[in-house]
Design an enzyme around this catalytic site. Structure first.
Site, PDB file in Angstrom:
ATOM      1  N   HIS A 199     -31.111 -20.962  12.528  1.00 51.76           N
ATOM      2  CA  HIS A 199     -30.162 -22.153  12.586  1.00 51.76           C
ATOM      3  C   HIS A 199     -29.297 -22.601  11.448  1.00 51.76           C
ATOM      4  CE1 HIS A 199     -32.419 -22.147  16.337  1.00 51.76           C
ATOM      5  NE2 HIS A 199     -31.274 -22.525  16.937  1.00 51.76           N
ATOM      6  N   GLU A 249     -32.926 -16.754  27.905  1.00 53.47           N
ATOM      7  CA  GLU A 249     -33.276 -16.342  26.389  1.00 53.47           C
ATOM      8  C   GLU A 249     -34.522 -15.679  25.993  1.00 53.47           C
ATOM      9  OE1 GLU A 249     -31.965 -19.524  23.838  1.00 53.47           O
ATOM     10  OE2 GLU A 249     -32.920 -21.099  25.091  1.00 53.47           O
ATOM     11  N   ASP A 265     -31.971 -16.066  20.762  1.00 51.31           N
ATOM     12  CA  ASP A 265     -33.363 -15.836  21.129  1.00 51.31           C
ATOM     13  C   ASP A 265     -33.592 -14.650  21.839  1.00 51.31           C
ATOM     14  OD1 ASP A 265     -34.683 -18.087  19.966  1.00 51.31           O
ATOM     15  OD2 ASP A 265     -33.722 -19.462  21.072  1.00 51.31           O
ATOM     16  N   CYS A 306     -23.688 -17.785  25.206  1.00 50.56           N
ATOM     17  CA  CYS A 306     -23.416 -18.567  24.051  1.00 50.56           C
ATOM     18  C   CYS A 306     -24.126 -18.243  22.926  1.00 50.56           C
ATOM     19  CB  CYS A 306     -23.836 -20.028  24.429  1.00 50.56           C
ATOM     20  SG  CYS A 306     -25.523 -20.025  24.754  1.00 50.56           S
TER      21      CYS A 306
END
Ligand code: PEP
Ligand code: MG
Length: 580
Positions: free
Chosen positions: A191, A433, A457, A504
């Site tokens: 992240h 995901e 993910d 996304c």
């Protein structure tokens, strides 16, 4: 000159002054001293050395009492090193003759010594290098005292280099001053990397050990396109990068020109181009790039920047701001995706060995129901301020989804009883995901209004590769045929059920994959705002028929390497000026 190969996580190139963040968050810059303050600064250095010597003596006594003189003598060696006349002379020369600050001189000279020890073989030598780092830290602590600063307070343009940065440290950076960063650790899908892209600054992670070779104030280059960190660049390299920066500016100006044109392919097929955000302030950027709405609002970042749990009012204020700014465009609010590398103030169990397989995301929300309820109430309350949709992350089983929906229904009931207005028909979606979710898509289609594929993910769970681990970074790729097959299955299943599906993960923001995804049938992309126009440029240059051919060819390829090579060739045919 030294070139370090790391992992490119946020594009762009930047030349600038290094700001070194070590484990303790020291910030040392190459400050030049005015001539008349040299003596005062030398006195400051002497005082710091004297105080540090006393401090070491206290440590020596304490250890000698507990463990005996042999152990205590380790500290005597530190003390001797610190008071070595040659070292003292070197430091004084840097201050007196080169007018460097004592902080910079200490860091520069001691790191050079440590480096010499590190280059010699054997555990004993490595230990000596550690001793020198220890002395450097003690001295800097004395010299900097209260002047230690946080990244959030930086007010001059710098490039940050650090051992590692957490997503919250990265989120606190002001891109006006922090113009790029490079870290020794970290992987491609972490992240920290995602936040860097959100900030629109070049970033490289996983570059391996290099902090000993750089001092604050040194000129460095961060190449977020090639994943390079360049220390002590020579004139030729600097000139080449300056030219590249100029070219990037030209490209950016050309991209601006397509900002207001429709988001459609060359044959006129309308494509939904949405933005991913972490903070309400990013809505401005999303709108300025001509996006059709927000396809992913990572709400957990509300938790990552503060030290206390946000109240319902804090949640509500943020969501309302986003809903109003985007109205009437849609905003997909993803519920809390905390855990794994986004831990914040929540305690991690001591025996947590696999945080990405542990209590994260929807699992954590369903366990901490109070925290989840607070957020759901705030989202519902904000739903009357704009066009809001809600999306649950990391859904793996039907039961999990149903429990989340039940919590939402309960929150609706409570608000109704309290007479608080909200949108009862708020669309409910889920992220795809986990491979298990793909395999059960037909069942999930009966339970949700829309889907969004989270490739960040999906890649890690399909290929069994930790997205934030640099040592397996070469295996972490959206180009893997297994990942592409799962994406195809998801798009097909949603299409058959007539349910909208978007993508996304970072993959949708990479122009490399635009043709492939269009060819697989994707008609909605949610990308980091800084990548919007690059993706749009590819879309506007291709027909669906051509993209379908590209996808067909890709589905026949056997390895991620072949897929990437082929997609690069196709992209180059379309945009010859695209960085490879
Ligand atoms: C993803 O996993 O692709 C995703 C968009 O979510 P995050 O990166 O926040 O885990
Ligand atoms: Mg995810």
């Amino acid at each position: 000159m030294q070139r370090l190969q790391g992992i490119a996580v946020s594009p762009g190139v930047m030349i600038g002054e290094a700001l070194v963040m070590d484990h303790e968050g020291f910030r040392i810059s190459r400050r030049f001293l005015p001539r008349d303050s040299v003596e005062v600064e030398i006195e400051r250095l002497s005082a710091a050395i004297a105080e540090t010597t006393d401090e070491i003596e206290v440590s020596r006594k304490c250890v000698a009492e507990q463990l005996g003189d042999d152990y205590g003598s380790i500290f005597s060696a530190h003390s001797q090193m610190l008071n070595d006349p040659k070292l003292r002379r070197e430091l004084e020369v840097m201050i007196r003759e080169r007018h460097y600050s004592p902080e910079y001189s200490v860091s520069r000279v001691l790191r050079r010594y440590a480096k010499v020890f590190q280059s010699l073989e054997g555990a004993y030598m490595a230990e000596r290098a550690n001793d020198i780092f220890d002395i450097e830290k003690r001295l800097l602590r004395r010299l900097l005292g209260e002047k230690r600063e946080e990244l959030a307070h930086v007010t001059s343009e710098v490039l940050v280099v650090a051992r590692n940065l957490t997503p919250s440290e990265t989120a606190a950076m002001n891109p006006k001053f922090i113009r790029g960063f490079a870290t020794e650790a970290g992987g491609p899908g972490g992240h920290t990397a995602i936040v860097a892209e959100g900030l629109g600054i070049p970033a490289v992670v996983g570059a391996g050990q290099f902090l000993t070779d750089v001092s604050g104030g040194d000129t460095i280059i961060i190449d977020g396109d090639q994943g390079l960190v360049i220390l002590q660049p020579d004139e030729e390299t600097l000139a080449r990068y300056r030219h590249e920066i100029d070219q990037q500016k030209d490209l950016l100006a050309r991209l601006e020109e397509i900002k207001d044109l429709p988001n459609e392919t060359a044959d006129g097929v309308r494509i939904q181009l949405l933005g991913n955000i972490e903070f309400p302030s990013e809505t401005e950027l999303v709108l300025s790039r001509g996006a059709d709405g927000i396809g992913l609002y990572r709400t957990e970042f509300l938790y990552l920047t503060g030290n206390i749990e946000p109240s319902e009012e804090v949640h509500y204020a943020a969501y309302k701001e986003v809903a109003e700014a985007m109205n009437p465009l849609p905003v997909v609010m993803r519920t809390l995706d905390l855990g794994a590398d986004k831990l914040s103030m929540l305690p991690t169990p001591d025996d947590e060995r696999n945080p990405f397989l542990g209590l994260r995301s929807i699992r954590l929300a369903l366990k901490h129901v109070d925290l989840f309820r607070t957020q759901l109430r705030a989202i519902l309350r904000a739903s009357v301020s704009g066009n809001i949709r809600i999306m649950f992350p990391l859904i793996t089983t039907l039961i999990e989804l149903r429990r989340a929906k039940m919590m939402l229904a309960d929150a609706m009931e409570d608000l109704e009883e309290e007479g608080v207005p909200f949108d009862r028909d708020l669309p409910v979606g889920m992220m795809v995901e986990v491979p298990a979710a793909v395999l059960q898509m037909d069942r999930f289609c009966d339970e949700v209004d829309f889907f969004s594929i989270g490739t960040n993910d999906l890649v890690q769970y399909t290929l069994a590769v930790d997205r934030s681990n640099k040592d397996v970074a070469s295996l972490y790729t959206s180009a893997d045929p297994a990942v592409i097959k799962l994406i195809q299955m998801s798009i097909d299943a949603a299409g058959e059920a007539g349910k909208p599906i978007s993508l996304c993960g970072q993959m949708s923001g990479s122009p490399l994959y635009t043709m492939l995804l269009l060819g697989l049938g994707l008609r909605s992309f949610s990308v980091s705002p800084s990548a919007t126009l690059e993706v749009k440029r590819v879309m506007r240059g291709v027909t669906i028929e051509h993209c379908e051919k590209v996808a067909k060819r890709v589905l026949d390829l056997e390895s991620s390497r072949d897929v990437k090579t082929y997609l690069r060739e196709e992209l180059l045919k379309l945009l010859p000026d695209q960085p490879a």
